[in-house]
Motif scaffolding. Structure first.
Motif, PDB file in Angstrom:
ATOM      1  N   PHE A  50      13.072  82.750  75.096  1.00 35.95           N
ATOM      2  CA  PHE A  50      12.841  81.694  76.077  1.00 35.95           C
ATOM      3  C   PHE A  50      11.340  81.419  76.202  1.00 35.95           C
ATOM      4  N   LEU A  51      10.932  80.235  75.778  1.00 35.01           N
ATOM      5  CA  LEU A  51       9.567  79.715  75.911  1.00 35.01           C
ATOM      6  C   LEU A  51       8.546  80.423  75.025  1.00 35.01           C
ATOM      7  N   TRP A  52       8.976  81.225  74.085  1.00 32.73           N
ATOM      8  CA  TRP A  52       8.075  81.819  73.094  1.00 32.73           C
ATOM      9  C   TRP A  52       8.921  82.318  71.927  1.00 32.73           C
ATOM     10  N   ASP A  53       8.317  82.489  70.786  1.00 36.52           N
ATOM     11  CA  ASP A  53       9.035  83.069  69.642  1.00 36.52           C
ATOM     12  C   ASP A  53       8.131  83.007  68.414  1.00 36.52           C
ATOM     13  N   LYS A  54       8.669  83.390  67.285  1.00 36.97           N
ATOM     14  CA  LYS A  54       7.920  83.290  66.037  1.00 36.97           C
ATOM     15  C   LYS A  54       7.857  81.831  65.587  1.00 36.97           C
TER      16      LYS A  54
END
Length: 600
Positions: free
Chosen positions: A78-82
């Motif tokens: 949620f709201l970040w990732d790679k």
């Protein structure tokens, strides 16, 4: 019990406001870049968050919404990732990886549209607009992303604002709704006893040496053979999402690889963590520092000059001498509850090597008993040895060195458990010591001390009757093993007195194993050979010859008429102790005339 104690510890850390412990639903993760977008969703900039204070740039640790468990599945954060999820881009040029990146990006967009549609937060609306505008197939878009940012973790920030999107109030409100999602099964939690949503998959635990770098599970059901009554995965042992998060967070906090982490130590293949439950954080911290010093006293030469380390060793000597905790003037509460957990890697899971709970006073007493069981005169150490130092004595010496990789995996955990519980040392520890001394001829004082510790503890706990194990030389002890060890040391000294310290192979090098196991086959030969050595010593050192002859005769009088044909394992342990005592006695009295050989 383990999960409950860890979950309670998590609660105390949160109450204390520990900045390294995230609130429920969040976790500290490595973040490398921030994507700065404007209110229309246009990508303005890509800002590096790398920490450049060390030799190599490394990602910053940021508190972000806890990621779901991932393996081969596609599960967006949620709201970040790679970058593959956030942008659909990867540094790989393989078609299958590029195709996978496109799939994960589509899932990322679908997931966020599901949760962000209809929200009036400006930042979250900007993110939706960004996803509508962003096209990983468009060269103009791709050119905005530096190559270094590919395959790293990314977060979002709204232009002209300092905080990240996941830190906005609107994002936190959505996160709360995600954590309270009603579409999951509810059962009675085995940890808290409350009816709550059950964790199908338990958190990943990182920091156990030898385990997968991506982490391993403490609780998991990955095969149908482990399941029952039609339950799947975590439903077989229902633990609520909140309790699973609590125990996992607390354990990851204890296992953090921080040089200042005083609650984690390595014993063989076991990674050990411990924590205290006291009336105040300061009291708990003091107890943890004290216990850490007892379990793993500093041994580096640089540390030994530190006054604090000197004080710790002085305290440890008092503990080894049996001083009660109240007499050490350390302002510690003896009733402080201590939890000790030993973990070892086991494929994708973790094995619990040991789990001990007791008061600080009881653990101090048991560690003191351990050092008293080891004690020999003359003392085999200047500073009390750590558990790890003792384990190195159980492995072969090659070229004067031992390797930690050779330590038997289970032995480390069993030895630590015996020390912490006060129960018997592992039975095969004595076998290890006997076999090692016979195999490599390395008669270190710590190896003999371990033999003595096993025998003394067995005697104290009642498995050996009427067999006294002496701390110092006992000239009246008539135990055949002990007396034969003394006789062997005396005959070796006669040889050294006659031939000097430069003998290529002493009788210990050639006959120790046979003399300790089958005395009747060796000692008659040794006594005959000793006559020529006595003859030479009489000519060169008549006084020494008289003393050694008297000593040999006195020892022989303690033996039965015939040498025992064999000695059992325990008697071979006493043989080593008798050898150690007599050898040091002779050397201390006749050092100028008998050159000491290499024993350690």
């Amino acid at each position: 019990m383990i999960l409950t104690a860890l979950n309670n510890y998590y609660g105390r850390l949160v109450e204390q406001g520990n900045p390294d412990v995230p609130p429920y639903g969040y976790s500290p993760e490595n973040i490398s870049y921030s994507l700065v977008i404007d209110r229309e969703g246009a990508l303005i900039d890509v800002v590096s968050l790398l920490d450049t204070t060390g030799k190599k740039p490394r990602p910053s640790v940021c508190l972000v919404p806890q990621p779901p468990k991932k393996s081969s599945n596609i599960a967006p954060n949620f709201l970040w990732d790679k970058s593959s999820y956030v942008l659909g881009l990867t540094s790989s040029e393989k078609d299958k990886d590029i195709h996978r990146a496109r799939q994960t990006h589509e899932k990322f967009k679908e997931y966020h549209r599901q949760w962000l549609e209809g929200e009036d937060d400006v930042g979250l609306q900007a993110l939706l607009a960004f996803m509508d505008r962003w096209d990983p197939e468009d060269e103009a878009c791709v050119s905005l992303i530096p190559v270094e940012a590919l395959d790293t973790n990314l977060v979002f920030r709204l232009d002209e604002e300092l905080g990240f999107l996941h830190q906005r109030d609107g994002a936190k409100a959505i996160r709360d709704r995600q954590l309270a999602s009603p579409d999951q099964q509810t059962q009675t939690c085995l940890v808290t006893g409350e009816s709550a949503t059950v964790a199908a998959l338990h958190p990943t635990i990182k920091g156990v040496n030898g385990a997968q770098s991506s982490g391993a599970s403490l609780v998991s059901f990955n095969l149908s053979a482990f399941e029952s009554h039609g339950k799947k995965q975590g439903m077989n042992a229902p633990v609520s999402e909140r309790a699973a998060f609590g125990y996992g967070t607390a354990l990851n906090y204890l296992l953090r690889r921080d040089p200042k982490n005083r609650q984690r130590l390595q014993i063989g293949d076991s990674t050990v963590v411990f924590w205290a439950e006291a009336e105040s954080p300061q009291e708990a911290e003091a107890s943890e520092d004290f216990l850490g010093g007892l379990l793993s006293p500093p041994t580096n030469s640089e540390d030994l000059d530190n006054p604090e380390v000197e004080r710790l060793h002085a305290t440890l000597n008092k503990v080894a001498a049996g001083e009660p905790l109240q007499n050490l003037n350390l302002q510690l509460n003896p009733d402080t509850r201590i939890y000790i957990l030993g973990l070892a890697p086991n494929a994708a899971r973790l094995s619990v090597r040991f789990w001990e709970v007791d008061t600080l006073e009881r653990f101090t007493q048991r560690i003191g008993e351990h050092y008293r069981d080891l004690l020999l005169q003359p003392a085999p150490w200047k500073k009390p040895p750590s558990i790890w130092r003792l384990l190195l004595e159980t492995v072969p010496y090659r070229n004067g060195k031992s390797k930690s990789d050779d330590v038997a995996p289970h032995l480390a955990g069993e030895l630590a458990r015996a020390i912490l519980t006060g129960r018997r040392y592992p039975r095969h520890l004595l076998t290890h010591m006997i076999m090692r001394m016979r195999a490599d001829g390395y008669m270190s004082s710590l190896r003999v001390a371990l033999c003595k510790a096993v025998l003394v503890r067995d005697q104290r706990l009642g498995s050996i009757k009427d067999k006294e194990i002496p701390v110092s030389l006992d000239i009246d002890n008539r135990d055949p093993g002990y007396v034969l060890g003394r006789l062997f040391a005396t005959l070796e000294s006669v040889q050294r007195a006659a031939l000097g310290g430069k003998v290529n192979a002493t009788i210990r090098d050639r006959y120790y194993g046979a003399a300790s196991a089958t005395p009747a086959s060796v000692f008659p030969v040794l006594l005959r050979n000793a006559q020529s050595h006595f003859s030479k010593v009489r000519k060169e050192k008549p006084g020494l010859a008289v003393n050694l002859e008297k000593q040999t005769g006195a020892i022989m009088e303690l033996l039965p008429a015939e040498f025992p044909k064999t000695l059992g394992l325990e008697e071979q342990g006493r043989f080593a102790i008798g050898y150690y005592h007599q050898r040091n006695e002779i050397f201390n009295k006749h050092a100028p005339d008998i050159q000491e050989g290499d024993t350690e």
